[in-house]
Design a protein around this motif. Structure first.
Motif, PDB file in Angstrom:
ATOM      1  N   ASP A  40       0.824  -1.213   0.000  1.00 13.06           N
ATOM      2  CA  ASP A  40       0.000   0.000   0.000  1.00 13.06           C
ATOM      3  C   ASP A  40       0.857   1.262   0.000  1.00 13.06           C
ATOM      4  OD1 ASP A  40      -2.286  -1.425  -0.089  1.00 13.06           O
ATOM      5  OD2 ASP A  40      -2.763  -1.254   2.034  1.00 13.06           O
ATOM      6  N   SER A  41       2.036   1.174   0.615  1.00 13.35           N
ATOM      7  CA  SER A  41       2.911   2.357   0.665  1.00 13.35           C
ATOM      8  C   SER A  41       4.133   2.201  -0.221  1.00 13.35           C
ATOM      9  CB  SER A  41       3.363   2.606   2.118  1.00 13.35           C
ATOM     10  OG  SER A  41       4.026   1.445   2.632  1.00 13.35           O
ATOM     11  N   ALA A  42       4.577   0.950  -0.479  1.00 16.68           N
ATOM     12  CA  ALA A  42       5.836   0.736  -1.203  1.00 16.68           C
ATOM     13  C   ALA A  42       5.663   0.695  -2.720  1.00 16.68           C
ATOM     14  CB  ALA A  42       6.495  -0.558  -0.723  1.00 16.68           C
ATOM     15  N   ALA A  43       4.547   0.176  -3.201  1.00 21.49           N
ATOM     16  CA  ALA A  43       4.361   0.016  -4.644  1.00 21.49           C
ATOM     17  C   ALA A  43       4.415   1.369  -5.346  1.00 21.49           C
ATOM     18  CB  ALA A  43       3.044  -0.686  -4.932  1.00 21.49           C
ATOM     19  N   THR A  44       5.033   1.393  -6.506  1.00 23.98           N
ATOM     20  CA  THR A  44       5.233   2.667  -7.216  1.00 23.98           C
ATOM     21  C   THR A  44       4.228   2.898  -8.347  1.00 23.98           C
ATOM     22  OG1 THR A  44       6.820   1.644  -8.750  1.00 23.98           O
ATOM     23  CG2 THR A  44       7.704   2.614  -6.729  1.00 23.98           C
ATOM     24  N   VAL A  45       3.305   1.970  -8.553  1.00 28.50           N
ATOM     25  CA  VAL A  45       2.322   2.159  -9.625  1.00 28.50           C
ATOM     26  C   VAL A  45       1.263   3.171  -9.189  1.00 28.50           C
ATOM     27  CG1 VAL A  45       2.653  -0.118 -10.664  1.00 28.50           C
ATOM     28  CG2 VAL A  45       1.014   0.150  -8.797  1.00 28.50           C
ATOM     29  N   THR A  46       0.881   4.034 -10.106  1.00 32.14           N
ATOM     30  CA  THR A  46      -0.132   5.063  -9.831  1.00 32.14           C
ATOM     31  C   THR A  46      -0.944   5.288 -11.099  1.00 32.14           C
ATOM     32  OG1 THR A  46       1.274   6.898 -10.538  1.00 32.14           O
ATOM     33  CG2 THR A  46       1.452   6.221  -8.221  1.00 32.14           C
ATOM     34  N   GLU A  47      -1.943   6.167 -10.995  1.00 36.89           N
ATOM     35  CA  GLU A  47      -2.725   6.530 -12.184  1.00 36.89           C
ATOM     36  C   GLU A  47      -1.855   7.218 -13.226  1.00 36.89           C
ATOM     37  OE1 GLU A  47      -7.059   7.758 -11.507  1.00 36.89           O
ATOM     38  OE2 GLU A  47      -6.104   8.302  -9.609  1.00 36.89           O
ATOM     39  N   MET A 102      -5.033 -11.452  -3.519  1.00 34.11           N
ATOM     40  CA  MET A 102      -5.991 -10.442  -3.048  1.00 34.11           C
ATOM     41  C   MET A 102      -5.273  -9.218  -2.493  1.00 34.11           C
ATOM     42  SD  MET A 102      -8.878 -11.561  -3.927  1.00 34.11           S
ATOM     43  CE  MET A 102      -9.672 -10.107  -3.239  1.00 34.11           C
ATOM     44  N   LYS A 103      -4.099  -9.415  -1.922  1.00 29.85           N
ATOM     45  CA  LYS A 103      -3.326  -8.283  -1.402  1.00 29.85           C
ATOM     46  C   LYS A 103      -2.986  -7.311  -2.527  1.00 29.85           C
ATOM     47  CE  LYS A 103       0.956  -7.248   1.145  1.00 29.85           C
ATOM     48  NZ  LYS A 103       2.152  -7.819   1.805  1.00 29.85           N
ATOM     49  N   VAL A 104      -2.563  -7.840  -3.665  1.00 29.10           N
ATOM     50  CA  VAL A 104      -2.227  -6.990  -4.803  1.00 29.10           C
ATOM     51  C   VAL A 104      -3.497  -6.363  -5.392  1.00 29.10           C
ATOM     52  CG1 VAL A 104      -1.273  -6.960  -7.148  1.00 29.10           C
ATOM     53  CG2 VAL A 104      -0.124  -8.262  -5.346  1.00 29.10           C
ATOM     54  N   LEU A 105      -4.583  -7.150  -5.481  1.00 33.13           N
ATOM     55  CA  LEU A 105      -5.841  -6.610  -5.989  1.00 33.13           C
ATOM     56  C   LEU A 105      -6.321  -5.436  -5.133  1.00 33.13           C
ATOM     57  CD1 LEU A 105      -7.988  -9.721  -7.017  1.00 33.13           C
ATOM     58  CD2 LEU A 105      -7.107  -7.932  -8.502  1.00 33.13           C
ATOM     59  N   ASN A 106      -6.235  -5.576  -3.829  1.00 33.32           N
ATOM     60  CA  ASN A 106      -6.684  -4.509  -2.921  1.00 33.32           C
ATOM     61  C   ASN A 106      -5.820  -3.259  -3.093  1.00 33.32           C
ATOM     62  OD1 ASN A 106      -8.713  -6.109  -1.850  1.00 33.32           O
ATOM     63  ND2 ASN A 106      -7.423  -6.885  -0.194  1.00 33.32           N
ATOM     64  N   MET A 107      -4.518  -3.456  -3.278  1.00 35.62           N
ATOM     65  CA  MET A 107      -3.628  -2.309  -3.490  1.00 35.62           C
ATOM     66  C   MET A 107      -4.007  -1.573  -4.770  1.00 35.62           C
ATOM     67  SD  MET A 107      -0.796  -1.380  -5.547  1.00 35.62           S
ATOM     68  CE  MET A 107       0.059  -2.882  -5.995  1.00 35.62           C
ATOM     69  N   ALA A 161      -1.584 -14.124 -12.713  1.00 36.12           N
ATOM     70  CA  ALA A 161      -1.086 -14.634 -11.430  1.00 36.12           C
ATOM     71  C   ALA A 161      -0.877 -16.133 -11.499  1.00 36.12           C
ATOM     72  CB  ALA A 161      -2.062 -14.291 -10.308  1.00 36.12           C
ATOM     73  N   SER A 162      -0.022 -16.634 -10.632  1.00 34.69           N
ATOM     74  CA  SER A 162       0.110 -18.079 -10.463  1.00 34.69           C
ATOM     75  C   SER A 162      -1.060 -18.559  -9.625  1.00 34.69           C
ATOM     76  CB  SER A 162       1.438 -18.425  -9.786  1.00 34.69           C
ATOM     77  OG  SER A 162       1.609 -17.710  -8.575  1.00 34.69           O
ATOM     78  N   SER A 163      -1.492 -19.799  -9.835  1.00 28.24           N
ATOM     79  CA  SER A 163      -2.668 -20.312  -9.122  1.00 28.24           C
ATOM     80  C   SER A 163      -2.468 -20.313  -7.616  1.00 28.24           C
ATOM     81  CB  SER A 163      -2.996 -21.724  -9.609  1.00 28.24           C
ATOM     82  OG  SER A 163      -1.903 -22.603  -9.391  1.00 28.24           O
ATOM     83  N   SER A 164      -1.219 -20.456  -7.182  1.00 25.88           N
ATOM     84  CA  SER A 164      -0.945 -20.513  -5.744  1.00 25.88           C
ATOM     85  C   SER A 164      -1.087 -19.154  -5.069  1.00 25.88           C
ATOM     86  CB  SER A 164       0.459 -21.062  -5.501  1.00 25.88           C
ATOM     87  OG  SER A 164       1.422 -20.333  -6.243  1.00 25.88           O
ATOM     88  N   ALA A 165      -1.258 -18.079  -5.836  1.00 24.79           N
ATOM     89  CA  ALA A 165      -1.436 -16.749  -5.245  1.00 24.79           C
ATOM     90  C   ALA A 165      -2.871 -16.502  -4.797  1.00 24.79           C
ATOM     91  CB  ALA A 165      -1.011 -15.667  -6.240  1.00 24.79           C
ATOM     92  N   PHE A 166      -3.782 -17.410  -5.172  1.00 23.53           N
ATOM     93  CA  PHE A 166      -5.180 -17.319  -4.770  1.00 23.53           C
ATOM     94  C   PHE A 166      -5.632 -18.660  -4.185  1.00 23.53           C
ATOM     95  CE2 PHE A 166      -4.934 -13.967  -7.967  1.00 23.53           C
ATOM     96  CZ  PHE A 166      -5.725 -12.961  -7.434  1.00 23.53           C
TER      97      PHE A 166
END
Length: 561
Positions: free
Chosen positions: A399-406, A424-429, A441-446
């Motif tokens: 939520d604070s570290a990722a550099t992707v923005t609009e 889901m953590k990435v989806l929420n971010m 995503a890899s299947s193991s991420a969900f």
């Protein structure tokens, strides 16, 4: 390389030890054993002092030979050659000198010194070594794509049939020049029809008395059954996958019998100790093996790959995703798509989506598998001119570290993680940052079984799922019913993998026999199998990489394999 040499020289040690210092003999046996077990660095360390000039007895040339073989195995080509030349100088009358010439030829081929390599093969007179040197020669000569160089080799070695046939083949495939066609005719008149392609395209002919036209096929299953620890009352075992895979194979054996294909299954308990596999290959009954499935652990797998190569059979590694073991073993196959294959096909799929944005972000988990997939994907993207604007581990506070923005928006996002909450953590971010972009995503991420469809609503989410089972397929429902009836339990993914593997390779053995490589190269096989099928065209790992998406509350294929 002629790997069978290891077994040839390790058997009669005592015969050559007369008049030898017991300490020398003990160290020699230790070095040779290390070489046989695949510990080539250790073998070099032990054997180095034994190659000193002060030793002139009958074991000394063997010490030189094994040192050279270990150096060749570790790609120390120059040093290997120097030791072989020293062996030739000091022991010119050694009765195994043809084996030295074979190794020198192998080194010369690897260093692209084809003329020198051919000179060595011409000096070989031993029938057995000569036969293997011809296989070695075909392997390298047929890789040449330089017609001028092939013509030069043909002029230097006008009696060499392999060179002549390779040149004929290249002329017929690539040239319409009158002079080339005349040369092709001359060579054809002298040497006959063009031979079939070598081991890169067709599997080697079986040695010994075994053959694939006897009416049945012997398949060895070398898995970690751990029979000494087996308890019938134990419902769940750490190695349960081995038993499940074997149960699936037994059901495939019945299916094959209904098709008129007789397969005999022979099980071997092989764990992570290389001695387990050595005991197997030294078993007299094992010499009748036509096909090998397993072992799974690293060192036994290397021995299995070497054995398969030396004996002209195919070996399938049922669990590995790494390409190390298939790099120099044309007869070794991966049942699964490798890391590189998953990354490549995942990237190819994502860039096929309608988007002009050539930026991406990659988030990955804590395991080696996660980081390997992430690094491979980034490399594929970079090679295609894409820009990776964020590359970080999911354990960070995204939520604070990722550099992707609009304003720094990726065209798509990738999540490779073995932690099922990371997807889901990435989806929420992304939601918090108001970014709606395609996700791979890899299947193991969900949690694929319990994910709520509404959690993906409005999202374009694609999953690489190499274990995808389409329950709408009739053969899947039939298998599940039959398995439950016979085993009183629901089949696991390993049961299905074992079933598919034996069904597929049993059919190919029956149809193509010694030409199994040709059968693998013929087409994609995705019918009548429980999982996604098999594709080994021009590859040694399975190219079937299912990518799925949620559609009407169930997972369906998105890449149409």
């Amino acid at each position: 390389m002629r790997k069978s040499l290891l077994l040839i020289y390790l058997l009669p040690l005592v015969v050559y030890s007369q008049g030898v210092d017991p300490t020398y003999e003990r160290e020699y046996k230790r070095g040779a054993a290390l070489c046989k077990a695949g510990d080539f660095a250790g073998a070099i360390t032990v054997l180095t002092p034994l190659t000193a000039r002060k030793y002139t007895h009958s074991l000394a040339p063997f010490a030189h030979y094994y040192w050279s073989l270990a150096a060749l195995k570790t790609n120390r080509l120059s040093e290997s050659r120097q030791m072989l030349m020293q062996l030739r100088e000091r022991f010119p009358d050694w009765k195994k000198m043809d084996d030295v010439r074979y190794l020198l030829a192998d080194i010369a081929f690897q260093e692209k010194q084809f003329g020198e390599a051919l000179d060595y093969t011409e000096e070989i007179s031993n029938v057995s070594v000569k036969k293997e040197s011809e296989t070695l020669k075909r392997f390298y000569v047929y890789k040449l794509q330089d017609m001028a160089y092939l013509k030069s080799l043909n002029r230097q070695h006008p009696s060499d049939k392999t060179v002549a046939l390779a040149l004929i083949d290249m002329i017929q495939r690539t040239s319409n020049e009158k002079s080339d066609l005349e040369l092709s005719d001359q060579l054809t008149n002298r040497f006959g029809a063009v031979a079939a392609k070598p081991s890169t395209a067709v599997s080697p002919v079986r040695q010994g008395n075994g053959n694939l036209r006897k009416g049945y096929y012997n398949v060895a299953v070398a898995l970690p059954f751990r029979l000494q620890e087996f308890s019938p009352n134990q419902r769940v075992r750490t190695n349960q996958f081995a038993y499940d895979m074997y149960e699936g194979m037994k059901m495939a054996k019945t299916k094959l019998q209904q098709e008129g294909i007789v397969v005999n299954l022979f099980t071997y308990d092989v764990g992570n100790d290389p001695e387990d596999m050595l005991n197997v290959v030294n078993n007299a009954n094992f010499t009748q093996t036509d096909f090998l499935i397993g072992p799974v652990y690293n060192e036994p797998a290397k021995l299995a790959a070497d054995y398969a190569e030396s004996n002209g059979i195919f070996y399938v590694h049922p669990t590995s995703l790494a390409t190390d073991i298939i790099a120099n073993h044309p007869n070794t196959l991966l049942l699964q798509p490798s890391f590189e294959r998953q990354a490549q096909q995942g990237f190819d799929f994502m860039r096929s989506l309608p988007s002009a944005n050539r930026k991406l972000a990659i988030y990955y988990g804590a395991t080696r598998r996660d980081s390997t997939l992430a690094a491979s994907y980034r490399n594929k993207a970079n090679e295609a001119g894409y820009q990776t604007i964020d590359f970080r581990k999911t354990r960070e506070k995204l939520d604070s570290a990722a550099t992707v923005t609009e304003y720094n928006k990726p065209g798509h996002v990738v999540v490779f993680s073995s932690t099922e909450s990371d997807g889901m953590k990435v989806l929420n971010m992304l939601t918090k940052r108001r970014l709606t972009v395609p996700i791979l995503a890899s299947s193991s991420a969900f949690n694929m079984q319990n994910i709520v469809p509404s959690a993906l609503a409005g999202r374009e989410v694609y999953i690489i799922d190499t274990e995808f089972v389409d329950t709408s397929k009739q053969q899947v429902r039939d298998f599940q019913t039959n398995y439950l009836t016979k085993r009183n339990t629901i089949p696991s993914i390993y049961s299905m993998q074992g079933y598919d593997a034996l069904l597929f390779f049993g059919r190919l053995l029956h149809k193509y026999r010694e030409q199994l490589r040709s059968g693998l190269d013929t087409r994609i096989y995705n019918d009548d199998y429980l999982l996604s099928g098999f594709n080994y065209r021009s590859s040694n790992d399975n190219q079937m990489v299912p990518i799925v998406k949620m559609d009407d509350m169930r997972w369906v294929l998105a890449n149409g394999q």
